[in-house]
Design an enzyme around this catalytic site. Structure first.
Site, PDB file in Angstrom:
ATOM      1  N   LYS A  15      42.283  36.427  40.430  1.00 20.08           N
ATOM      2  CA  LYS A  15      42.750  36.981  41.918  1.00 20.08           C
ATOM      3  C   LYS A  15      43.171  35.817  42.899  1.00 20.08           C
ATOM      4  O   LYS A  15      42.138  34.787  42.906  1.00 20.08           O
ATOM      5  CB  LYS A  15      41.454  37.751  42.138  1.00 20.08           C
ATOM      6  CG  LYS A  15      41.665  38.440  43.527  1.00 20.08           C
ATOM      7  CD  LYS A  15      40.479  39.391  44.001  1.00 20.08           C
ATOM      8  CE  LYS A  15      40.612  39.981  45.345  1.00 20.08           C
ATOM      9  NZ  LYS A  15      39.483  40.840  45.739  1.00 20.08           N
ATOM     10  N   SER A  67      40.188  45.785  46.517  1.00 19.96           N
ATOM     11  CA  SER A  67      41.299  44.721  47.070  1.00 19.96           C
ATOM     12  C   SER A  67      41.666  44.068  45.859  1.00 19.96           C
ATOM     13  O   SER A  67      42.730  43.486  45.836  1.00 19.96           O
ATOM     14  CB  SER A  67      40.775  43.887  48.058  1.00 19.96           C
ATOM     15  OG  SER A  67      39.678  43.002  47.394  1.00 19.96           O
ATOM     16  N   SER A  94      35.364  46.230  45.608  1.00 17.25           N
ATOM     17  CA  SER A  94      36.768  45.481  45.195  1.00 17.25           C
ATOM     18  C   SER A  94      37.007  45.103  43.734  1.00 17.25           C
ATOM     19  O   SER A  94      38.040  44.924  43.423  1.00 17.25           O
ATOM     20  CB  SER A  94      37.201  44.536  46.114  1.00 17.25           C
ATOM     21  OG  SER A  94      37.434  45.069  47.231  1.00 17.25           O
TER      22      SER A  94
END
Lengths: 95, 492
Positions: free
Chosen positions: B82, B157, B181
């Site tokens: 990420k 997210s 997330s």
């Protein structure tokens, strides 16, 4: 606790976030509804409940006050927008 | 190749075995994933930055290390990261225009650990700006599509990480979880995602959103893969004073878990209004699987559940407003053109660099922390936070794990929640977990039409070994985690 246009402008200024007065309108409605949702908390009886700042209730771990990092100023300043002689440049503050 | 499963459909554990057996090299594996990303990701937008050259160099180094007999368990296996973890020499954007030009000068601790293991980093995946969002639609780099249904969001997210793993554009990825997330995108994309206990995995070099809630963790194709990654990334870090000094168990050893006698609690608040019928049906069917395997089930109450979202939307924006004050146009990141004075430099830099959702949260957080409001909002929220945490502590006095849905619906359509408040309310089953600091895992448990459903399993603080063991045993009985979307299969 309703949120006013002036509250949004005040918070934006405190956060040094540029926000034109007319653009603040768009935020007022959304933020007021979000804070209305948050206001549910005011109904909860929390007498005698201590605030919880850390989910494990741990206290900050201390370490010896020793230098552990080498000086890497040049390397770190490579990503800076403006530097000169190892200093970060900002607009003149004192005339 | 000895196996009929295509490389991109294999689990991390299978790929590690294949490398060990000499079925392929890390270079071949890495090239295959890079080629697949280049062919397919134009449609998904799951990666922000591809690390082609670094990845091939690291793959060659991994192959050399294996040839020398020094390979570790995951040496040579590729994965995605990420784009919130600082990665030396690679642009680390956090999904924001503010950091579009930021090339990290150092590695996050977890990146350092993965590199030391010999893991190959394929690239940096898309996310909601500064991890603020539940759909990945708040990214400066555009929305990500769900590979199971291109009209749906992947969740957020960590939406890019989830979509990439689901589509076979990486066998596994790192994500972060502040209010769901990791778990919600894992559920939406039909993969397995673990949010560890607060402090179990170092946050050093992980760009901060809400520091008392943020936690990094693995997103992969199976609980076994998550366990292998946890064995690499978990543990105390002298550079993160909030990381917990406590022994780390062997998570792979914990997979051999006996479900017989497992006490499962079902929080009744997680099966109430707002839960879609199709999600409920899949979750209840999954729970039946555990019962059939000898677990017992009882209803539990977490009476403060309805207060989790209001509490979160005080604490998280307050911490964010403080954390994001560092983006000032002076030391790194975006800087506005021709600032007139220092205040103009700060204000225009931040106005130009942040997107709408980030600005909303900075304004809320600054407002609630400001004079005259601090006690009514922030201190009050911290008190309610204790009540929410106590619900879980009481529950774990009675049961070993809690089970329920990871999200009230399957993945929603792109553009479905344009109103921020309606988006926030989607997180009602994930957010309390971060407030309590406990671990949670989402595992694939069904399909609602084309879209996956996730079962969420929660455990007490530092209960990751049990969670992964329970999830792994479920994956020995069911094959939901083996299902793959049609996307990208014909081009295999």
């Amino acid at each position: 606790m309703a949120l006013e246009h002036s509250d949004v402008l005040r918070a934006a200024h405190l956060a040094r976030l540029g926000l034109a007065s007319q653009d603040a309108e768009a935020y007022v409605e959304d933020l007021d509804r979000i804070l209305a949702m948050v206001d549910q908390l005011q109904q909860v009886d929390t007498d005698g409940v201590a605030p919880l700042a850390h989910p494990l209730e741990a206290t900050q771990r201390l370490r010896a006050d020793e230098v552990t990092e080498s000086n890497q100023r040049e390397r770190f300043q490579q990503v800076a927008p403006a530097t000169e002689q190892g200093l970060y440049l900002v607009p003149r503050v004192v005339e | 190749m000895s196996s009929s499963i295509a490389l991109h459909d294999k689990t991390l554990s299978e790929l590690a075995q294949g490398l060990e057996a000499g079925e392929y090299t890390s270079r071949e594996l890495t090239e295959a994933f890079l080629a697949r990303i280049e062919r397919l990701d134009g449609e998904l937008n799951s990666y922000i930055t591809l690390c082609r050259e670094d990845a091939l160099r690291d793959a060659d180094a991994a192959d050399a290390r294996r040839a020398a007999g020094n390979a570790a368990a995951l040496t040579g296996v590729p994965m995605a990261i990420k784009d919130i973890f600082c990665t030396e020499g690679v642009r680390t954007s956090c999904g924001s225009k503010m950091l579009d030009n930021f090339v990290a000068p150092y590695d996050a601790t977890v990146i350092e650990k993965l590199k030391a293991e010999g893991v190959v980093i394929l690239g940096k995946t898309n996310l909601d700006e500064f991890a603020m969002g539940s759909s990945n639609e708040n990214s400066h780099y555009g929305a990500v599509k769900n590979p199971w249904d291109l009209s749906a969001v992947p969740g957020g997210s960590s939406g890019g990480s989830a979509a990439a793993v689901a589509a076979g554009l990486a066998p596994a990825a790192l994500g972060t979880d502040t209010g769901g997330s990791i778990r919600q995108p894992a559920a939406f994309c039909g993969i397995t995602g673990l949010k560890p206990t607060y402090g179990r995995v170092s946050r050093y070099g992980m760009i901060a959103y809400a520091s008392s809630l943020d936690q990094g963790g693995p997103m992969a194709r199976s609980a076994e893969d998550c366990a292998r990654l946890m064995n690499v990334i978990a543990g105390a870090d002298p550079r993160d004073s909030t990381s917990v000094v406590r022994g780390v168990p062997d998570y792979v050893e914990g997979l051999d878990y006996n479900l017989k006698g497992l006490k499962i609690g079902l929080p009744k608040e997680y099966f109430g209004e707002g839960l879609s019928e199709e999600v409920e049906a899949s979750v209840r069917a999954a729970i039946k699987v555990f019962e059939d395997a000898g677990a017992s089930v009882q209803e539990i109450s977490l009476p403060h559940t309805h207060l989790a979202i209001p509490t979160y939307y005080v604490i998280a924006p307050a911490e964010a407003s403080s954390n994001l004050s560092r983006y000032d146009g002076v030391r790194f990141g975006h800087r506005c053109k021709d600032p007139q004075d220092l205040e103009d430099l700060y204000k225009r830099t931040r106005e130009e660099g942040f997107g709408d959702e980030v600005k909303r949260r900075i304004i809320i957080g600054t407002h609630t922390l400001s004079e005259g409001f601090f006690d009514a909002y922030y201190i009050k929220a911290q008190k309610v936070r204790r009540l929410i945490r106590q619900d879980f502590l009481d529950a774990f006095d009675q049961v070993d794990v809690l089970m329920g849905p990871a999200a009230p619906t399957p993945a929603f359509d792109l553009g479905a929640h344009k109103d921020p408040l309606s988006m926030y309310l989607q997180d009602l089953y994930t957010i309390a977990i971060n407030l309590a600091g406990i671990p949670g895992v989402s595992v694939p448990a069904g399909l609602a039409g084309k879209r996956p459903v996730g079962l969420q399993i929660l455990g007490p603080h530092f209960g990751e070994q049990t969670l992964l063991g329970v999830a792994h045993q479920f994956q020995q009985i069911t094959d939901w985690h083996r299902q793959r979307p049609e996307f990208g299969q014909e081009q295999a």
